[in-house]
Design an enzyme around this catalytic site. Sequence first.
Site, mmCIF file in Angstrom:
data_model
loop_
_atom_site.group_PDB
_atom_site.id
_atom_site.type_symbol
_atom_site.label_atom_id
_atom_site.label_comp_id
_atom_site.label_asym_id
_atom_site.label_seq_id
_atom_site.Cartn_x
_atom_site.Cartn_y
_atom_site.Cartn_z
ATOM 1 N N CYS A 1 41.206 1.863 5.124
ATOM 2 C CA CYS A 1 39.953 1.468 5.774
ATOM 3 C C CYS A 1 38.846 2.390 5.289
ATOM 4 C CB CYS A 1 40.125 1.593 7.287
ATOM 5 S SG CYS A 1 38.664 1.151 8.228
ATOM 6 N N HIS B 1 42.370 -7.249 10.308
ATOM 7 C CA HIS B 1 41.896 -5.862 10.201
ATOM 8 C C HIS B 1 40.402 -5.790 10.546
ATOM 9 C CE1 HIS B 1 41.719 -1.792 8.102
ATOM 10 N NE2 HIS B 1 40.444 -2.115 8.258
HETATM 11 ZN ZN ZN Z 1 38.599 -1.084 8.349
#
Ligand code: ZN
Length: 186
Positions: free
Chosen positions: A98, A140
Amino acid sequence: MVLPIFVYGNPVLRKVAKEVSMDYPNLSEFIENMWETMYESDGIGLAAPQAGISIRMFVIDGSELREHDPSLFGWKKLFINPEILDYHEEKNMFNEGCLSIPGIREDVQRPVKIKIRYFDESFKQHTEIYTGLKARIIQHEYDHLEGILFVDKIHAIKKKMLKSKLNGITKGKFSAEYRTVPALSS
Ligand code: ZN
């Protein structure tokens, strides 16, 4: 304009984001900035809260993962006010990262199929079913709108092992190839 990315520890990443209204000020400019920021930082997706704006919107381009699934090449989409209507009960694992959690990658278990309703840039509503990595990328990014991060979904023991690294990110101890906003900036 490339926007700086908010990192782990910043409260904006933990908020439940607000619905986007059709008359949201400078929306198309912000969307343009989101695309630019995602490409500049080599991301596969970017949710608005990662740019410090807590609204329900994210952009995705799966091209980077084409080795895993050729249909991801050129798969580029904007989701406004998405709602995941259904999660398949079967799950699988994949290694995730991320932009808001630089330097950390972990295997995350997620449902292999979802049904999602969302609006496009002209506020036209769509309902679609996604499977495999497309479903995963969407989940996500969708989690970001709920204040959830992928490290929340990993095994408790693994999370314990990552604790000092995560605290380090909050304190600014990390390196990223893109501009970031320190978590503890006032
Ligand atoms: Zn992320």
